[in-house]
Write an enzyme that holds these catalytic residues in place. Structure first.
Site, PDB file in Angstrom:
ATOM      1  N   ILE A  12      33.602  38.136  28.772  1.00 52.35           N
ATOM      2  CA  ILE A  12      32.336  38.533  28.137  1.00 52.35           C
ATOM      3  C   ILE A  12      32.596  38.972  26.694  1.00 52.35           C
ATOM      4  N   ASN A  32      44.707  44.799  25.644  1.00 51.72           N
ATOM      5  CA  ASN A  32      46.130  44.819  26.030  1.00 51.72           C
ATOM      6  C   ASN A  32      46.563  43.492  26.671  1.00 51.72           C
ATOM      7  N   LYS A  84      38.402  44.606  36.730  1.00 47.79           N
ATOM      8  CA  LYS A  84      37.097  44.259  37.316  1.00 47.79           C
ATOM      9  C   LYS A  84      37.120  43.618  38.702  1.00 47.79           C
ATOM     10  N   SER A 124      27.587  47.821  35.504  1.00 51.80           N
ATOM     11  CA  SER A 124      27.437  46.697  36.419  1.00 51.80           C
ATOM     12  C   SER A 124      26.319  46.977  37.411  1.00 51.80           C
ATOM     13  N   TYR A 148      36.172  50.138  42.303  1.00 54.60           N
ATOM     14  CA  TYR A 148      35.686  49.542  41.058  1.00 54.60           C
ATOM     15  C   TYR A 148      34.295  50.076  40.727  1.00 54.60           C
ATOM     16  N   LYS A 152      32.839  52.662  37.629  1.00 62.00           N
ATOM     17  CA  LYS A 152      31.707  52.414  36.714  1.00 62.00           C
ATOM     18  C   LYS A 152      30.712  53.565  36.781  1.00 62.00           C
ATOM     19  N   PHE A 177      24.237  41.836  35.631  1.00 64.44           N
ATOM     20  CA  PHE A 177      24.146  41.209  36.944  1.00 64.44           C
ATOM     21  C   PHE A 177      25.304  40.195  37.037  1.00 64.44           C
ATOM     22  N   ASN A 198      35.060  35.068  42.140  1.00 66.87           N
ATOM     23  CA  ASN A 198      33.624  34.901  41.914  1.00 66.87           C
ATOM     24  C   ASN A 198      33.183  33.461  42.146  1.00 66.87           C
ATOM     25  N   LEU A 199      31.898  33.334  42.456  1.00 73.73           N
ATOM     26  CA  LEU A 199      31.383  32.047  42.921  1.00 73.73           C
ATOM     27  C   LEU A 199      31.529  30.915  41.890  1.00 73.73           C
ATOM     28  N   PHE A 217      30.358  32.681  51.892  1.00 77.13           N
ATOM     29  CA  PHE A 217      30.513  33.912  52.670  1.00 77.13           C
ATOM     30  C   PHE A 217      29.187  34.347  53.287  1.00 77.13           C
ATOM     31  N   ASP A 294      29.755  42.730  50.568  1.00 74.97           N
ATOM     32  CA  ASP A 294      28.697  41.962  49.900  1.00 74.97           C
ATOM     33  C   ASP A 294      27.319  42.444  50.340  1.00 74.97           C
TER      34      ASP A 294
HETATM   35  P1  NAD Z   1      37.836  40.348  31.509  1.00 79.61           P
HETATM   36  O1  NAD Z   1      38.921  40.776  32.424  1.00 79.61           O
HETATM   37  O2  NAD Z   1      37.773  38.920  31.108  1.00 79.61           O
HETATM   38  O3  NAD Z   1      37.840  41.251  30.189  1.00 79.61           O
HETATM   39  C1  NAD Z   1      38.318  42.575  30.186  1.00 79.61           C
HETATM   40  C2  NAD Z   1      39.360  42.671  29.091  1.00 79.61           C
HETATM   41  O4  NAD Z   1      39.873  44.000  29.012  1.00 79.61           O
HETATM   42  C3  NAD Z   1      40.565  41.748  29.341  1.00 79.61           C
HETATM   43  O5  NAD Z   1      40.776  40.976  28.177  1.00 79.61           O
HETATM   44  C4  NAD Z   1      41.726  42.711  29.572  1.00 79.61           C
HETATM   45  O6  NAD Z   1      42.933  42.184  29.104  1.00 79.61           O
HETATM   46  C5  NAD Z   1      41.278  43.947  28.819  1.00 79.61           C
HETATM   47  N1  NAD Z   1      41.778  45.232  29.311  1.00 79.61           N
HETATM   48  C6  NAD Z   1      41.782  45.686  30.596  1.00 79.61           C
HETATM   49  N2  NAD Z   1      42.264  46.939  30.631  1.00 79.61           N
HETATM   50  C7  NAD Z   1      42.545  47.291  29.353  1.00 79.61           C
HETATM   51  C8  NAD Z   1      43.050  48.469  28.745  1.00 79.61           C
HETATM   52  N3  NAD Z   1      43.357  49.555  29.462  1.00 79.61           N
HETATM   53  N4  NAD Z   1      43.215  48.486  27.388  1.00 79.61           N
HETATM   54  C9  NAD Z   1      42.907  47.398  26.657  1.00 79.61           C
HETATM   55  N5  NAD Z   1      42.442  46.250  27.174  1.00 79.61           N
HETATM   56  C10 NAD Z   1      42.249  46.208  28.508  1.00 79.61           C
HETATM   57  O7  NAD Z   1      36.447  40.789  32.195  1.00 79.61           O
HETATM   58  P2  NAD Z   1      34.958  40.466  31.773  1.00 79.61           P
HETATM   59  O8  NAD Z   1      34.341  39.665  32.845  1.00 79.61           O
HETATM   60  O9  NAD Z   1      34.896  39.996  30.371  1.00 79.61           O
HETATM   61  O10 NAD Z   1      34.338  41.933  31.895  1.00 79.61           O
HETATM   62  C11 NAD Z   1      34.188  42.787  30.772  1.00 79.61           C
HETATM   63  C12 NAD Z   1      33.617  44.116  31.238  1.00 79.61           C
HETATM   64  O11 NAD Z   1      32.368  43.872  31.899  1.00 79.61           O
HETATM   65  C13 NAD Z   1      34.494  44.840  32.253  1.00 79.61           C
HETATM   66  O12 NAD Z   1      34.427  46.216  31.972  1.00 79.61           O
HETATM   67  C14 NAD Z   1      33.832  44.548  33.570  1.00 79.61           C
HETATM   68  O13 NAD Z   1      34.047  45.558  34.520  1.00 79.61           O
HETATM   69  C15 NAD Z   1      32.368  44.478  33.167  1.00 79.61           C
HETATM   70  N6  NAD Z   1      31.556  43.668  34.090  1.00 79.61           N
HETATM   71  C16 NAD Z   1      31.921  42.386  34.365  1.00 79.61           C
HETATM   72  C17 NAD Z   1      31.170  41.646  35.272  1.00 79.61           C
HETATM   73  C18 NAD Z   1      31.577  40.231  35.622  1.00 79.61           C
HETATM   74  O14 NAD Z   1      31.115  39.747  36.664  1.00 79.61           O
HETATM   75  N7  NAD Z   1      32.373  39.545  34.816  1.00 79.61           N
HETATM   76  C19 NAD Z   1      30.032  42.200  35.876  1.00 79.61           C
HETATM   77  C20 NAD Z   1      29.674  43.492  35.548  1.00 79.61           C
HETATM   78  C21 NAD Z   1      30.450  44.229  34.646  1.00 79.61           C
HETATM   79  N1  UFG Z   2      30.507  33.778  47.241  1.00 80.31           N
HETATM   80  C1  UFG Z   2      30.853  32.825  48.171  1.00 80.31           C
HETATM   81  N2  UFG Z   2      32.085  32.264  48.094  1.00 80.31           N
HETATM   82  C2  UFG Z   2      32.999  32.615  47.143  1.00 80.31           C
HETATM   83  C3  UFG Z   2      32.631  33.589  46.185  1.00 80.31           C
HETATM   84  C4  UFG Z   2      31.376  34.161  46.268  1.00 80.31           C
HETATM   85  O1  UFG Z   2      30.060  32.494  49.050  1.00 80.31           O
HETATM   86  O2  UFG Z   2      34.117  32.080  47.143  1.00 80.31           O
HETATM   87  C5  UFG Z   2      29.152  34.355  47.293  1.00 80.31           C
HETATM   88  C6  UFG Z   2      29.151  35.857  47.532  1.00 80.31           C
HETATM   89  O3  UFG Z   2      29.194  36.135  48.901  1.00 80.31           O
HETATM   90  C7  UFG Z   2      27.836  36.265  46.860  1.00 80.31           C
HETATM   91  C8  UFG Z   2      27.713  35.279  45.695  1.00 80.31           C
HETATM   92  O4  UFG Z   2      28.546  34.175  46.043  1.00 80.31           O
HETATM   93  O5  UFG Z   2      26.761  36.048  47.729  1.00 80.31           O
HETATM   94  C9  UFG Z   2      28.189  35.846  44.368  1.00 80.31           C
HETATM   95  O6  UFG Z   2      29.503  36.384  44.516  1.00 80.31           O
HETATM   96  P1  UFG Z   2      30.415  36.764  43.272  1.00 80.31           P
HETATM   97  O7  UFG Z   2      31.745  37.150  43.813  1.00 80.31           O
HETATM   98  O8  UFG Z   2      30.370  35.687  42.250  1.00 80.31           O
HETATM   99  O9  UFG Z   2      29.657  38.010  42.643  1.00 80.31           O
HETATM  100  P2  UFG Z   2      29.236  39.395  43.292  1.00 80.31           P
HETATM  101  O10 UFG Z   2      27.743  39.445  43.287  1.00 80.31           O
HETATM  102  O11 UFG Z   2      29.927  39.649  44.561  1.00 80.31           O
HETATM  103  O12 UFG Z   2      29.852  40.440  42.240  1.00 80.31           O
HETATM  104  C10 UFG Z   2      29.725  40.274  40.831  1.00 80.31           C
HETATM  105  C11 UFG Z   2      30.966  40.866  40.158  1.00 80.31           C
HETATM  106  C12 UFG Z   2      31.014  42.343  40.381  1.00 80.31           C
HETATM  107  C13 UFG Z   2      29.745  42.966  39.929  1.00 80.31           C
HETATM  108  C14 UFG Z   2      28.561  42.316  40.604  1.00 80.31           C
HETATM  109  C15 UFG Z   2      27.270  42.852  40.080  1.00 80.31           C
HETATM  110  O13 UFG Z   2      32.133  40.281  40.680  1.00 80.31           O
HETATM  111  O14 UFG Z   2      32.064  42.896  39.627  1.00 80.31           O
HETATM  112  O15 UFG Z   2      28.587  40.910  40.385  1.00 80.31           O
HETATM  113  O16 UFG Z   2      27.276  42.780  38.697  1.00 80.31           O
HETATM  114  F1  UFG Z   2      29.772  44.270  40.226  1.00 80.31           F
END
Ligand code: NAD
Ligand code: UFG
Length: 335
Positions: A12, A32, A84, A124, A148, A152, A177, A198-199, A217, A294
């Protein structure tokens, strides 16, 4: 305006760097690299003919962070850095609390010292737990089921307390989301280190042939087709939401809590179908038992985001799938 993006080389973060640069901000990244590659930033630099100063650093290293703040004099911070993976958080709670909660506290201490008072934080939808109804509004009760999610929620509570103590802070708690998709160039996207949890990345890797089939799932949820329903949001829309949040936070000291979702719920089978249409590839799948932790259905009421940020998601599911597939097919092994 100079913005520090922590975790800016991640999924992101890298897309947000692009939108910030397009909006005229100067961007500095601290990461990092525990879950990303510097290649994402190099590609952005090439694509947009720009320079992104990068510091390979842990946000918990306050001495290093102080000297980075001294060097740039930031107007605000977007804090993505953190761990995450829900499953890992259960087996490695110390690492998750340290990086997420410890990272946020360390960062806020340095921001306070440096009198940098604008922060956008990646929260999140996981903080809503199993919602009592949908669509989910920001004032719904909060509950979390894993380390996790708790990390948050602890950070959210911490930031709320900081704002209560001194309301010169300007803090945005953005509750994402389900971010999916990729930059439409096909050269910047999500690059999970191991087998994806993730899906969308899982489906993409099935399509490219790295994984044999998708396990769906749960087919017995109380949803139209029995599979889990989520609010998928294009990562570029999400990135634009951060730019809007910064603009609003700079205008007025406040603490705002905002859902960033599309407001549309799609089932796992909907996503498979949309992906097949976008890629022209059949996705083999089998329905297996539910995944622990889930929830059945989770989607946002995004109306507050429109009201306070003037933001709403633009991309539809087909575009999310097209862009995910373009990224995956152009980069079969990631960066
Ligand atoms: P990502 O893992 O791609 O990005 C996180 C980055 O933080 C990585 O580049 C990692 O190297 C860096 N990092 C981790 N710990 C660190 C530390 N202590 N110091 C410096 N760098 C560090 O994940 P993302 O999907 O881009 O998510 C970004 C943020 O959004 C996260 O905080 C995550 O929890 C939150 N978030 C993500 C999702 C999702 O589904 N991707 C959903 C909700 C919230
Ligand atoms: N799913 C499958 N098969 C897979 C992976 C996922 O059926 O191999 C299903 C899950 O059961 C769920 C949907 O696809 O119904 C989405 O699952 P994700 O793992 O892609 O996402 P989640 O909703 O479980 O969780 C994500 C992030 C979390 C975050 C949350 C809400 O991974 O960190 O969205 O923001 F907290």
């Amino acid at each position: 305006m100079k913005i520090l993006v922590t975790g800016g080389s991640g999924y992101i973060g890298s897309h947000t760097c692009i939108e910030l640069i397009k909006a005229g901000y100067q961007v500095v990244v601290v990461d990092n690299l525990c879950n990303s590659s510097i290649e994402s930033l190099k590609r952005i630099e090439n694509l947009y003919s720009c320079k992104i100063p990068f510091h390979k650093q842990d946000v918990r290293n306050q001495e290093a962070m102080r000297s980075i703040f001294d060097q740039y004099n930031f107007d605000g911070v977007i804090h993505f850095a953190g761990l995450k993976a829900v499953g890992d958080s259960v087996s490695m709670p110390i690492e998750y609390y340290s990086s997420n909660v410890g990272g946020a506290i360390a960062l806020m201490e340095v921001m306070k010292e440096q009198n940098c008072r604008a922060l956008v934080f990646s929260s999140s939808a996981t903080v809503y737990g199993d919602p009592h109804k949908v669509p989910i509004k920001e004032d719904f009760p909060l509950s979390v089921a894993n380390p996790y999610g708790r990390s948050k929620l602890v950070i959210e509570d911490f930031l709320r307390d900081v704002f209560i103590s001194e309301n010169s802070w300007s803090i945005g708690l953005l509750r994402y989301f389900n971010p999916v998709g990729a930059h439409n160039s096909g050269i910047i996207g999500e690059d999970p280190r191991n087998t994806p949890n993730n899906l969308m990345p899982y489906i993409s890797q099935v399509a490219i042939g790295n994984l044999e089939k998708l396990r769906v799932f749960g087919g017995d949820y109380n949803t139209p087709d029995g599979t889990g329903v989520r609010d998928y949001i294009h990562v570029v829309d999400l990135a634009k939401g951060h730019v809007k949040a910064l603009q609003v936070l700079k205008n007025k000291s406040q603490l705002m809590t905002v859902n960033l979702g599309s407001g549309q719920g799609y089932s796992v089978l909907d996503v498979i179908k949309a992906f097949e249409e976008a890629s022209g590839i059949k996705i083999p799948y089998e329905v297996v038992s539910r995944r622990a932790g889930d929830v059945s259905t989770c989607y946002a009421d995004p109306s507050y985001a429109l009201e306070i940020l003037g933001w709403s998601a633009e991309y539809k599911l087909n575009q999310m799938c097209e862009d995910s597939w373009r990224w995956q097919s152009m980069n079969p092994n990631g960066y």
